[in-house]
Design an enzyme around this catalytic site. Structure first.
Site, PDB file in Angstrom:
ATOM      1  N   HIS A 125      78.601  13.266  13.847  1.00 31.35           N
ATOM      2  CA  HIS A 125      78.142  11.911  14.193  1.00 31.35           C
ATOM      3  C   HIS A 125      78.706  11.841  15.803  1.00 31.35           C
ATOM      4  CE1 HIS A 125      77.125   7.320  13.942  1.00 31.35           C
ATOM      5  NE2 HIS A 125      78.540   7.460  15.192  1.00 31.35           N
ATOM      6  N   GLU A 126      79.625  11.794  15.471  1.00 35.02           N
ATOM      7  CA  GLU A 126      80.598  12.027  17.291  1.00 35.02           C
ATOM      8  C   GLU A 126      79.442  12.920  18.347  1.00 35.02           C
ATOM      9  OE1 GLU A 126      81.617   9.596  17.560  1.00 35.02           O
ATOM     10  OE2 GLU A 126      82.592   8.304  16.213  1.00 35.02           O
ATOM     11  N   HIS A 162      76.676  11.617  19.719  1.00 34.97           N
ATOM     12  CA  HIS A 162      76.426  10.471  20.080  1.00 34.97           C
ATOM     13  C   HIS A 162      76.765  11.441  21.695  1.00 34.97           C
ATOM     14  CE1 HIS A 162      76.604   7.513  18.535  1.00 34.97           C
ATOM     15  NE2 HIS A 162      77.816   6.765  17.700  1.00 34.97           N
ATOM     16  N   HIS A 222      73.253   4.908  17.924  1.00 30.87           N
ATOM     17  CA  HIS A 222      72.882   4.468  16.719  1.00 30.87           C
ATOM     18  C   HIS A 222      71.758   3.842  16.460  1.00 30.87           C
ATOM     19  CE1 HIS A 222      77.883   3.366  17.081  1.00 30.87           C
ATOM     20  NE2 HIS A 222      77.732   4.462  16.163  1.00 30.87           N
ATOM     21  N   TYR A 268      74.735   2.378  11.707  1.00 34.98           N
ATOM     22  CA  TYR A 268      75.852   1.715  10.676  1.00 34.98           C
ATOM     23  C   TYR A 268      75.525   1.352   8.928  1.00 34.98           C
ATOM     24  CZ  TYR A 268      77.646   0.311  14.704  1.00 34.98           C
ATOM     25  OH  TYR A 268      77.656   0.057  16.328  1.00 34.98           O
TER      26      TYR A 268
END
Length: 243
Positions: A146-147, A150, A156, A202
């Site tokens: 996930h990071e 980014h 998101h 999310y």
């Protein structure tokens, strides 16, 4: 398009066939969804975070073609923990044009550090770009991916420009000070369908004041949207599924 390939494979990186084995990185719990864990770990962070785990960006750059990402991993991580990080990187490399390499000299690079929470800048930034993976709450295969997403420039999922067609944001359950985390962004969606089960989405109670749903899938999703339950049951990833 290389970015389309990366986006298309971001969820599949969590499938059992690509995840690290238990004897390599330990067993990830299935009872807490990934974004809930990130927000819980980041609670009280002294960093200026947007959307829960994004450092306020200084610059944004788009990558074209094969992308090589120089990186360094802090000495604060054990060899076991470093293996968890490189396993996630290898999952990217096996399915995309992304190539991670340990930094010998590059000025622009990702610095993976044990700071207070799980977060990254959005997209490429000049010089040392901190990607934080706190040892006490962030060293899970999904959170690492996930990071890294980014750091590669992906927002998101629920901030997509077309999110009104797929989800309802329940503003009444969100503290007004946190409302900006759900604002639509001007995004290039790369002609991909909205994916409720994306690794970049999310959890349903993110930033809730009372643990009620802040994000609800539309009762009748528009064509191209997929219901989380059906997809995740096929992939055997129950811990991300929405009720």
């Amino acid at each position: 398009h290389p970015l389309l390939l990366l986006l298309g494979w971001s969820l599949l990186l969590l499938s059992p066939s690509c995840c690290p084995q238990e004897d390599e990185v330990g067993e990830e719990e299935d009872t807490i969804d990934m974004t809930t864990r990130i927000l819980s770990t980041n609670n009280g962070s002294n960093e200026n975070l947007l959307e829960g785990d994004l450092l306020a960006p200084r610059t944004r750059n788009k990558a074209n073609g094969v992308v090589t990402i120089p990186y360094v991993v802090s000495y604060h991580f054990s060899q076991y923990e470093k293996n968890m990080i490189t396993t996630a990187m290898k999952a990217f490399e096996s399915r995309t044009c992304i190539r991670f390499k340990e930094r010998p000299w590059e000025y622009d690079h990702n610095s993976i550090e044990n700071k207070q929470g799980c977060f990254s800048a959005l997209g490429r930034a000049r010089g040392k770009q901190v990607l934080s993976l706190n040892k006490q709450g962030c060293l899970y295969h999904g959170i690492i991916i996930h990071e890294l997403n980014h750091a590669l420039g992906f927002l998101h999922k629920q901030t997509r420009s077309d999110h009104d067609s797929y989800v309802r944001i329940n503003w009444q359950y969100i503290n007004p000070q946190n409302a900006y985390n759900f604002y639509k962004q001007t995004t290039n969606n790369l002609n991909t369908p909205y994916d409720y089960s994306s690794i970049m989405h999310y959890g349903k109670t993110a930033f809730s004041m009372n643990m009620k749903e802040t994000i609800t899938p539309s009762p009748t999703p528009t064509p191209g949207g997929r219901r989380c339950e059906e997809k995740l049951q096929r992939m055997n990833i129950p811990h991300l599924c929405w009720k």
